[in-house]
Write an enzyme that holds these catalytic residues in place. Structure first.
Site, short mmCIF file in Angstrom:
data_model
loop_
_atom_site.label_atom_id
_atom_site.label_comp_id
_atom_site.label_asym_id
_atom_site.label_seq_id
_atom_site.Cartn_x
_atom_site.Cartn_y
_atom_site.Cartn_z
N HIS A 425 -30.28 -5.02 -8.25
CA HIS A 425 -30.62 -6.43 -8.42
C HIS A 425 -29.52 -7.19 -9.15
CE1 HIS A 425 -34.44 -6.79 -6.58
NE2 HIS A 425 -35.09 -6.00 -7.40
N ARG A 586 1.29 5.83 9.44
CA ARG A 586 2.47 6.66 9.19
C ARG A 586 2.03 7.98 8.59
NH1 ARG A 586 6.98 4.62 5.05
NH2 ARG A 586 5.56 5.58 3.54
N GLU A 688 14.71 4.04 9.64
CA GLU A 688 15.06 3.78 8.24
C GLU A 688 16.34 4.48 7.80
OE1 GLU A 688 11.85 5.31 5.81
OE2 GLU A 688 11.42 6.83 7.32
N SER A 710 12.93 -1.37 6.06
CA SER A 710 14.13 -2.02 5.54
C SER A 710 14.53 -1.52 4.15
CB SER A 710 13.93 -3.54 5.51
OG SER A 710 12.82 -3.89 4.70
N ASN A 711 13.58 -0.97 3.37
CA ASN A 711 13.93 -0.51 2.03
C ASN A 711 14.89 0.69 2.09
OD1 ASN A 711 12.36 -2.46 0.85
ND2 ASN A 711 10.58 -1.14 0.57
N ASP A 712 14.46 1.76 2.80
CA ASP A 712 15.32 2.93 2.90
C ASP A 712 16.59 2.62 3.69
OD1 ASP A 712 13.80 4.52 1.34
OD2 ASP A 712 13.12 5.89 2.91
N CYS A 759 8.47 -3.33 8.67
CA CYS A 759 7.36 -3.21 7.71
C CYS A 759 7.85 -3.20 6.27
CB CYS A 759 6.53 -1.96 8.01
SG CYS A 759 7.47 -0.43 8.05
#
Length: 800
Positions: A425, A586, A688, A710-712, A759
């Site tokens: 409730h 992934r 990557e 794009s990071n790696d 991504c």
């Protein structure tokens, strides 16, 4: 449905329908509707009868109660909680002590004798309220009047009905009517007398035919605990939680999206005391039983099928109470009413956001109710008697907030409780009032002191957090029906299954990155090899570690079943939330140091000088040492796609260094039943590494496309460690060398007619990079959810 007769005192459920709402209230009319219309469709509702609102009005009219009640309520200031409590108590006492008119009592006795004769063994009944304005689509009086369980004997039934009538004048009910514009005299009351289901030795709970937090309509949300359902409704028990996917259920497929083991520390059971109000009690649940689920998968899906029948009949989302009889083993529907919060939601999205980089301490955490944030000074309340001490804007902290507290709940900036689940409730009222609540914290009343300033956040997923201090949160409002066209598919990065339903309300074209390692970390928390070794030879695991793991996996059929089902649940929650849009999952990309942080992980992981470039991605999958772990990941994916029918799930392989690895991992997936092209399966590669871009066309011979990480790609192209403060300033996805790599990958995909997306977070952080990607022909950008709307609107402007 028969034609109402104003002289009728009692009517049987079997002769009632929705057209009788004015006579028997929403709850009893709905019970009658289900008995008469849905029994042939398998919905079981225990038999019973209802007193009519005409009988109630004659009771208070012919006995002089009406005038006395009106005089007491005239001019009452319901914000004066002390005076409200005094007046309410005086009215209730008069109602309970007032004998019934002779004809009404005689009719109740006759109906009781007939119902008792139909009941095997010692008859036991529930006596519940049903107000004539209750459970309407635009009014939620749920729980404002009393419910009495395990009522035995006609004298107890008569007293319980008078107690139910009196509860129309509970403090919370009086205040609710005033604040929502209902005239006291316009609301009548019907008492329902219904055969008890023996859930005291079974289980019970509440279900909703939609997700109550996000408004997601393709799932049934089920809560369950041992014992009588009032324990769940009151918030005294933290129940198990399940989500069931409606499309899979309709297709006859496995449909459970999520299983969550609740604390279930106590349960409500019968007592031997027949006095009204003393017929039930709470007892402790054995710890071993608490760690198990209180329903089987088959029972959860049966309840969900009943929910679909009820929802389809009523044509709207529904809130349903149910019970499992511990004697006959059957599932029964005890109540059904319209869901009254999400059904009133508009097409606008309002998102509360905590400031970035919050460093304040988390004082307590529990179950988040709603998705808002509130802040203020703490007020710990141990009793309803001290309600007058509460000040508007304070954070209400209590063991559990009974609906009697409604007069002050509406003045709180947030609510925090020790006990309760999402369907108690307290949660329902907080949700209706639009107030953030964190329930089931276990220790809020001990850990939070009066006057302490806190910020209560329900905007960060299933877990509600109470932070130290008043934090500067923000609120964003977006009209979702007016989002402009954008020249690229905007997808999302989603790794938290519990937030998937809410995220799916954002404008999107699916999920471009669902990290399996995030799911494993949150859903499993144990190294997969520790689970496999426990299954193969329990003695090979340290005793302390073994006990810890066995406690975690107790609700599942062994270590492997735990891993596969929990991973499948995480994937399925995300896939269902975004269906039919693609969800690219992934495969796990833990590095060795990250795997070592899982429970038991240190025993299985190597110590590497540079884990970023070590034992990860495709090379790990192909190693004999990790073979069985990868097999479990594949089994979970195969279940979601092939058994549950969520074929919008696609597979992504990370960190593929060489063409040999590319060939090997595709062959390995096929060996585990995940073959490219079968049942619509697409397998994309995480692009990557510079090698991926340099010979992109050759890698694409083995995959259905690229998702650029794009990071790696940036750190490996530029040869810098983005986690090192010494060189991190040089990290920039817009460096000409990085852009060259991205251009090679995009061009190769376009030339091959294959998917290409990105991504990484670069397009959100750098508008000029997003524009460059559009010019190069990127097909999709997958962004973190908090940047979707802003990036969408910015790209739409640039495309004009």
């Amino acid at each position: 449905m028969t034609t109402p007769d104003s002289n009728v005192n009692v009517r049987w459920f079997s002769e009632l329908g929705l057209g009788d709402l004015e006579q028997v209230g929403g709850k009893n009319a709905s019970l009658g509707e289900m008995v008469s219309q849905l029994s042939d469709l398998g919905v079981r509702v225990p038999n019973g009868f209802a007193t009519t609102s005409d009988a109630f009005h004659r009771f208070i009219g012919e006995t002089g109660l009406r005038e006395r009640i009106a005089g007491l309520l005239d001019g009452l200031d319901t914000d004066d909680v002390r005076r409200l409590a005094e007046v309410g108590l005086e009215i209730r006492t008069e109602v309970v002590e007032q004998p019934f008119p002779e004809d009404l009592e005689a009719d109740i006795r006759t109906a009781y004798e007939q119902l008792a004769a139909e009941t095997e063994g010692e008859p036991s009944f529930a006596v519940r309220s049903s107000a004539t304005a209750e459970d309407l689509p635009d009014a939620s009086f749920a729980g404002q009047q009393e419910t009495f369980l395990n009522v035995r004997g006609i004298d107890a039934i008569l007293l319980a009905i008078r107690e139910v009538f009196a509860s129309l004048y509970n403090d919370r009910a009086i205040a609710y009517r005033v604040h929502h514009g209902f005239a006291h005299g316009d609301v009548g009351l019907s008492a329902g007398v219904q055969r008890m289901v023996r859930s005291d030795i079974g289980s019970s709970g509440v279900l909703f035919t939609m997700d109550t937090e996000s408004g997601f309509t393709d799932a049934v949300f089920v809560t369950s605990a041992y014992g009588l359902g009032e324990g769940v409704v009151q918030g005294a028990v933290n129940p198990d939680e399940f989500y069931v996917y409606k499309p899979a259920l309709r297709a006859g497929r496995p449909a459970i999206l999520k299983r969550g083991v609740g604390g279930k520390a106590t349960k409500m059971v019968y007592t031997d005391d027949a006095r009204v109000g003393r017929t039930t009690e709470f007892i402790d649940v054995a710890p071993a039983d608490s760690r198990l689920l209180s329903l089987t998968d088959a029972e959860v899906e049966e309840l969900a099928r009943h929910a679909l029948v009820i929802e389809e009949h009523y044509g709207r989302p529904m809130d349903v109470e149910w019970g499992k009889d511990g004697i006959d083993g059957r599932l029964y529907i005890l109540q059904a009413r319209p869901e009254t919060v999400q059904s009133r939601a508009t097409g606008a999205l309002e998102r509360y956001k905590m400031p970035k980089g919050v460093t304040s301490d988390v004082l307590v955490e529990g179950r988040a109710i709603g998705q808002k944030i509130g802040a203020g000074a703490v007020r710990v309340m141990s009793s309803i008697e001290s309600m007058h001490e509460f000040n508007a804007g304070e954070v209400l902290v209590a063991d559990m907030t009974d609906p009697d507290w409604e007069p002050i709940m509406k003045r709180a900036s947030a609510i925090v409780t020790n006990r309760g689940g999402r369907t108690c409730h307290a949660a329902i009222i907080a949700r209706e009032l639009g107030i953030p609540a964190v329930v089931g914290t276990g220790s809020a009343t001990k850990d939070l002191a009066d006057g302490r300033e806190v910020t209560v956040s329900c905007a960060e997923g299933d877990t509600g957090l109470v932070y130290e201090g008043l934090l500067d949160f923000s609120v964003e409002r977006t009209e979702l029906d007016s989002m402009p066209d954008v020249p690229v598919k905007i997808m999302m990065n989603v790794g938290t299954p519990e937030q998937a339903f809410a995220f799916s309300r954002l404008p999107n074209k699916g999920v471009g990155l669902a990290r399996l390692e995030f799911i494993i970390n949150r859903q499993i928390g144990i190294h997969p090899k520790a689970l496999l070794d426990l299954a193969a030879d329990p003695s090979s695991i340290d005793a302390g570690l073994r006990a810890r793991i066995e406690e975690t996996i107790a609700a599942y059929d062994g270590p492997r079943d735990f891993f596969v089902k929990r991973v499948a649940e995480g994937i399925a929650m995300i896939a269902a939330a975004f269906a039919p849009e693609p969800v690219i999952v992934r495969m796990s990309d833990f590095k060795s140091n990250e795997y070592a942080n899982l429970v038991g992980g240190e025993a299985y992981e190597p110590e590497e000088e540079n884990p970023m470039l070590g034992y990860r991605g495709a090379s790990r999958y192909l190693s004999a040492d990790f073979a069985e772990c990868f097999a479990m990941e594949c089994e979970a994916l195969r279940h979601v796609r092939d058994e549950m029918g969520l074929t919008n799930v696609q597979v992504m392989i990370p960190f593929v260094r060489t063409l040999k690895e590319a060939r090997g991992v595709i062959d390995l997936l096929a060996q585990h039943g995940l073959k490219r092209g079968e049942n619509g399966l697409q397998v994309v590669m995480m692009c990557e590494l510079p090698s991926n871009a340099v010979i992109a066309s050759q890698f694409l011979e083995h995959f259905d496309g690229f998702s650029i990480g794009s990071n790696d790609m940036t750190q490996l192209t530029l040869g810098l460690d983005r986690d090192s403060g010494l060189v991190a300033d040089g990290f920039d996805e817009r460096d000409p060398a990085v852009l060259h790599m991205l251009d090679l990958a995009i061009t190769a995909c376009r030339d091959a007619g294959k998917y290409v997306g990105i991504c990484g977070q670069g397009p959100s952080d750098h508008p000029d990079l997003a524009e460059w990607l559009l010019e190069r022909g990127i097909e999709s950008m997958s962004l973190n959810p908090d940047t979707v709307v802003d990036t969408w609107l910015r790209l739409a402007k640039k495309s004009v």
